[in-house]
Design an enzyme around this catalytic site. Sequence first.
Site, PDB file in Angstrom:
ATOM      1  N   LEU A  45       0.864  -1.197   0.000  1.00 15.10           N
ATOM      2  CA  LEU A  45       0.000   0.000   0.000  1.00 15.10           C
ATOM      3  C   LEU A  45       0.899   1.245   0.000  1.00 15.10           C
ATOM      4  O   LEU A  45       0.745   2.160   0.775  1.00 15.10           O
ATOM      5  CB  LEU A  45      -0.913  -0.026   1.244  1.00 15.10           C
ATOM      6  CG  LEU A  45      -2.040   1.013   1.299  1.00 15.10           C
ATOM      7  CD1 LEU A  45      -3.055   0.805   0.192  1.00 15.10           C
ATOM      8  CD2 LEU A  45      -2.741   0.970   2.662  1.00 15.10           C
TER       9      LEU A  45
ATOM     10  N   ARG B 261       3.209  -4.080   5.983  1.00 16.30           N
ATOM     11  CA  ARG B 261       3.968  -4.375   7.209  1.00 16.30           C
ATOM     12  C   ARG B 261       3.258  -3.768   8.406  1.00 16.30           C
ATOM     13  O   ARG B 261       3.138  -4.364   9.450  1.00 16.30           O
ATOM     14  CB  ARG B 261       5.385  -3.785   7.101  1.00 16.30           C
ATOM     15  CG  ARG B 261       6.306  -4.627   6.248  1.00 16.30           C
ATOM     16  CD  ARG B 261       7.637  -3.957   6.095  1.00 16.30           C
ATOM     17  NE  ARG B 261       7.512  -2.703   5.340  1.00 16.30           N
ATOM     18  CZ  ARG B 261       8.440  -2.222   4.533  1.00 16.30           C
ATOM     19  NH1 ARG B 261       9.575  -2.862   4.386  1.00 16.30           N
ATOM     20  NH2 ARG B 261       8.260  -1.096   3.889  1.00 16.30           N
TER      21      ARG B 261
ATOM     22  N   GLU C 116       2.887  -5.672 -17.022  1.00 11.43           N
ATOM     23  CA  GLU C 116       3.037  -4.477 -17.866  1.00 11.43           C
ATOM     24  C   GLU C 116       3.742  -3.340 -17.124  1.00 11.43           C
ATOM     25  O   GLU C 116       4.552  -2.601 -17.698  1.00 11.43           O
ATOM     26  CB  GLU C 116       1.647  -4.006 -18.324  1.00 11.43           C
ATOM     27  CG  GLU C 116       1.655  -2.797 -19.219  1.00 11.43           C
ATOM     28  CD  GLU C 116       2.316  -3.072 -20.555  1.00 11.43           C
ATOM     29  OE1 GLU C 116       1.772  -3.831 -21.359  1.00 11.43           O
ATOM     30  OE2 GLU C 116       3.407  -2.512 -20.792  1.00 11.43           O
TER      31      GLU C 116
ATOM     32  N   GLY D  21       6.704   2.019 -16.528  1.00  7.35           N
ATOM     33  CA  GLY D  21       5.519   2.542 -15.833  1.00  7.35           C
ATOM     34  C   GLY D  21       4.235   2.475 -16.647  1.00  7.35           C
ATOM     35  O   GLY D  21       3.766   1.394 -16.992  1.00  7.35           O
TER      36      GLY D  21
ATOM     37  N   ASP E  70      18.628  -0.982 -12.519  1.00 11.93           N
ATOM     38  CA  ASP E  70      17.182  -0.947 -12.762  1.00 11.93           C
ATOM     39  C   ASP E  70      16.909  -1.058 -14.272  1.00 11.93           C
ATOM     40  O   ASP E  70      16.055  -1.828 -14.707  1.00 11.93           O
ATOM     41  CB  ASP E  70      16.610   0.360 -12.196  1.00 11.93           C
ATOM     42  CG  ASP E  70      15.149   0.546 -12.541  1.00 11.93           C
ATOM     43  OD1 ASP E  70      14.299  -0.072 -11.874  1.00 11.93           O
ATOM     44  OD2 ASP E  70      14.848   1.289 -13.501  1.00 11.93           O
TER      45      ASP E  70
ATOM     46  N   LYS F  58      15.029  -4.148 -16.614  1.00 18.69           N
ATOM     47  CA  LYS F  58      13.987  -3.914 -17.626  1.00 18.69           C
ATOM     48  C   LYS F  58      14.444  -4.421 -18.997  1.00 18.69           C
ATOM     49  O   LYS F  58      13.650  -4.976 -19.769  1.00 18.69           O
ATOM     50  CB  LYS F  58      13.652  -2.433 -17.672  1.00 18.69           C
ATOM     51  CG  LYS F  58      12.951  -1.973 -16.389  1.00 18.69           C
ATOM     52  CD  LYS F  58      12.945  -0.475 -16.247  1.00 18.69           C
ATOM     53  CE  LYS F  58      12.245  -0.025 -14.977  1.00 18.69           C
ATOM     54  NZ  LYS F  58      12.451   1.404 -14.690  1.00 18.69           N
TER      55      LYS F  58
HETATM   56  P1  NAP Z   1       6.632   1.491  -1.703  1.00 15.91           P
HETATM   57  O1  NAP Z   1       6.022   2.829  -1.797  1.00 15.91           O
HETATM   58  O2  NAP Z   1       7.927   1.311  -0.988  1.00 15.91           O
HETATM   59  O3  NAP Z   1       5.547   0.528  -1.035  1.00 15.91           O
HETATM   60  C1  NAP Z   1       5.832  -0.797  -0.677  1.00 15.91           C
HETATM   61  C2  NAP Z   1       4.627  -1.364   0.057  1.00 15.91           C
HETATM   62  O4  NAP Z   1       4.855  -2.767   0.278  1.00 15.91           O
HETATM   63  C3  NAP Z   1       4.374  -0.718   1.417  1.00 15.91           C
HETATM   64  O5  NAP Z   1       2.990  -0.503   1.594  1.00 15.91           O
HETATM   65  C4  NAP Z   1       4.888  -1.771   2.417  1.00 15.91           C
HETATM   66  O6  NAP Z   1       4.143  -1.855   3.605  1.00 15.91           O
HETATM   67  C5  NAP Z   1       4.662  -3.052   1.649  1.00 15.91           C
HETATM   68  N1  NAP Z   1       5.648  -4.063   2.052  1.00 15.91           N
HETATM   69  C6  NAP Z   1       6.985  -4.040   1.848  1.00 15.91           C
HETATM   70  N2  NAP Z   1       7.560  -5.135   2.382  1.00 15.91           N
HETATM   71  C7  NAP Z   1       6.547  -5.845   2.947  1.00 15.91           C
HETATM   72  C8  NAP Z   1       6.509  -7.067   3.679  1.00 15.91           C
HETATM   73  N3  NAP Z   1       7.603  -7.759   3.964  1.00 15.91           N
HETATM   74  N4  NAP Z   1       5.297  -7.502   4.101  1.00 15.91           N
HETATM   75  C9  NAP Z   1       4.173  -6.799   3.863  1.00 15.91           C
HETATM   76  N5  NAP Z   1       4.162  -5.626   3.171  1.00 15.91           N
HETATM   77  C10 NAP Z   1       5.340  -5.168   2.724  1.00 15.91           C
HETATM   78  O7  NAP Z   1       6.846   0.847  -3.151  1.00 15.91           O
HETATM   79  P2  NAP Z   1       6.225   1.352  -4.550  1.00 15.91           P
HETATM   80  O8  NAP Z   1       6.977   2.537  -5.023  1.00 15.91           O
HETATM   81  O9  NAP Z   1       4.751   1.424  -4.451  1.00 15.91           O
HETATM   82  O10 NAP Z   1       6.654   0.132  -5.516  1.00 15.91           O
HETATM   83  C11 NAP Z   1       6.008  -1.107  -5.453  1.00 15.91           C
HETATM   84  C12 NAP Z   1       6.521  -2.005  -6.582  1.00 15.91           C
HETATM   85  O11 NAP Z   1       6.221  -1.390  -7.835  1.00 15.91           O
HETATM   86  C13 NAP Z   1       8.023  -2.256  -6.564  1.00 15.91           C
HETATM   87  O12 NAP Z   1       8.292  -3.565  -7.021  1.00 15.91           O
HETATM   88  C14 NAP Z   1       8.531  -1.252  -7.580  1.00 15.91           C
HETATM   89  O13 NAP Z   1       9.749  -1.652  -8.170  1.00 15.91           O
HETATM   90  C15 NAP Z   1       7.416  -1.256  -8.588  1.00 15.91           C
HETATM   91  N6  NAP Z   1       7.323  -0.046  -9.396  1.00 15.91           N
HETATM   92  C16 NAP Z   1       7.219   1.166  -8.776  1.00 15.91           C
HETATM   93  C17 NAP Z   1       7.122   2.312  -9.545  1.00 15.91           C
HETATM   94  C18 NAP Z   1       7.004   3.671  -8.894  1.00 15.91           C
HETATM   95  O14 NAP Z   1       6.941   4.663  -9.608  1.00 15.91           O
HETATM   96  N7  NAP Z   1       6.945   3.765  -7.574  1.00 15.91           N
HETATM   97  C19 NAP Z   1       7.148   2.215 -10.951  1.00 15.91           C
HETATM   98  C20 NAP Z   1       7.223   0.954 -11.559  1.00 15.91           C
HETATM   99  C21 NAP Z   1       7.306  -0.158 -10.760  1.00 15.91           C
HETATM  100  P3  NAP Z   1       4.149  -0.659   4.704  1.00 15.91           P
HETATM  101  O15 NAP Z   1       3.433   0.475   4.002  1.00 15.91           O
HETATM  102  O16 NAP Z   1       3.383  -1.175   5.863  1.00 15.91           O
HETATM  103  O17 NAP Z   1       5.586  -0.360   4.981  1.00 15.91           O
END
Ligand code: NAP
Length: 441
Positions: free
Chosen positions: A15, A49, A131, A136, A203, A207
């Site tokens: 989340l 978490r 995708e 993105g 990164d 990709k």
């Molecule tokens: P983020 O903001 O760091 O969020 C990670 C979420 O996962 C948090 O809600 C965290 O929980 C939860 N989490 C992490 N470890 C966990 C565990 N062991 N057990 C349960 N929950 C856990 O990450 P994000 O930026 O949304 O990215 C998510 C994924 O999308 C990644 O694989 C990233 O590479 C990919 N992605 C991201 C983007 C981007 O622009 N952000 C773009 C393309 C792809 P808590 O909130 O409780 O800490």
Amino acid sequence: MAEDKNAVGVAVLGLGNVGSEVVRIIEEDAEDLAARIGAPLQLRGIGVRRVAADRGVPVELLTDDIDALVARDDVDIVVELMGPVEPARKAILAALENGKSVVTANKALLAQSTGKLAEAAEKARVDLYFEAAVAGAIPVIRPLTQSLAGDTVLRVAGIVNGTTNYILSAMNDTGADYESALADASALGYAEADPTADVEGHDAAAKAAILASIAFHTRVTADDVYCEGITKVTAEDFESAKALGCTIKLLAICERLTTDKGKQRVSARVYPALVPLDHPLASVGGAFNAVVVEAEAAGRLMFYGQGAGGAPTASAVLGDLVMAARNRVQGGRGPRESKYAKLPIAPIGMIPTRYYVSLYVSDKPGVLSSVAAEFAKREVSIAEVRQEGVVNEGGERVGARIAVLTHRATDEALSKTITALEGHDAVSSVASVLRMEGAGE
Ligand code: NAP
């Protein structure tokens, strides 16, 4: 939402930036999504978490027990948005083994484990969609796996990392050096606290592995991708680039190569390259991404847009979620992993490219011709050469700088030339070596 026995049950793991946007869209656009799918999506749980009441979603949806969530009978699709490789790998494998379709944006994991995950999806006869893992919001996985399924992809080249593109665009536009452009990117939130995975090219390499795998029907992992980051790119490199009518971009290049003996190979590589200003990737500025695909019949196609960010990435995730949900409702599956071609990986030494080489030399007669001879000995043909004097603070001439642009040569021949130049009596240093994208022979 009231319980609906026809509903497609969804578990979202994570989340954060992306997960919270995905949950928002599932809730806010519920009616439209139900109409497109043919059944409503029902959010069964959200894995995090920190389970707490202040997270903007009903607290009863939250759980830190990921194992239990992905095993629930009323969950049909698991959307993994936790990153990094673990615990995501374990959760996705468990979900697939439990017969759930999976949607993920986790490029780091996919670039390592495509095989195992694809096999688990195949065994359970469910969908595995990703995708959002590359570029993105930009649709590039589905065009490659579906729209171009009848064509032969020759090359995929792109800017797939927004952080490095932001830094390089700033260096190009302001003349800043790498360190200050990185500091600005961090201050403005374009670079993470630990930018290593971005600036070292890891990164983009993950990709590239995903793109090469699907474009060439061959399993390619991050370890197969040759990777150089942007940390050694200097303000002087940008000055040289400008003099050549170019800019510098971190490119991920996936290519189908035909060797002298007619054998096909796959090359996947990431490095900063000179890009001529009239090339479609040259004008991709700031944190934007773009991917250029070249296919035998289709010719050149370009995909451009937001490569990261919560909402743009959620758009790609929702696209996959709708597809996977439709398949659940209507029966059937989307395209599965295609690895029939099993092409061998071409080592970087085999790759032919044009190079720009800049050297500091002593200012003596005959130096230019002896430097040129080192290129010729290794069959690296010179297209252009420029020499300029180097003066010290007192205005006294202390040496010269030679800038060489080569015709196409293999990486192996160029590397041997650079080693020889580094040991050459008249060469005080090799200041930079940059490959050039496109721009003829
Ligand atoms: P983020 O903001 O760091 O969020 C990670 C979420 O996962 C948090 O809600 C965290 O929980 C939860 N989490 C992490 N470890 C966990 C565990 N062991 N057990 C349960 N929950 C856990 O990450 P994000 O930026 O949304 O990215 C998510 C994924 O999308 C990644 O694989 C990233 O590479 C990919 N992605 C991201 C983007 C981007 O622009 N952000 C773009 C393309 C792809 P808590 O909130 O409780 O800490």
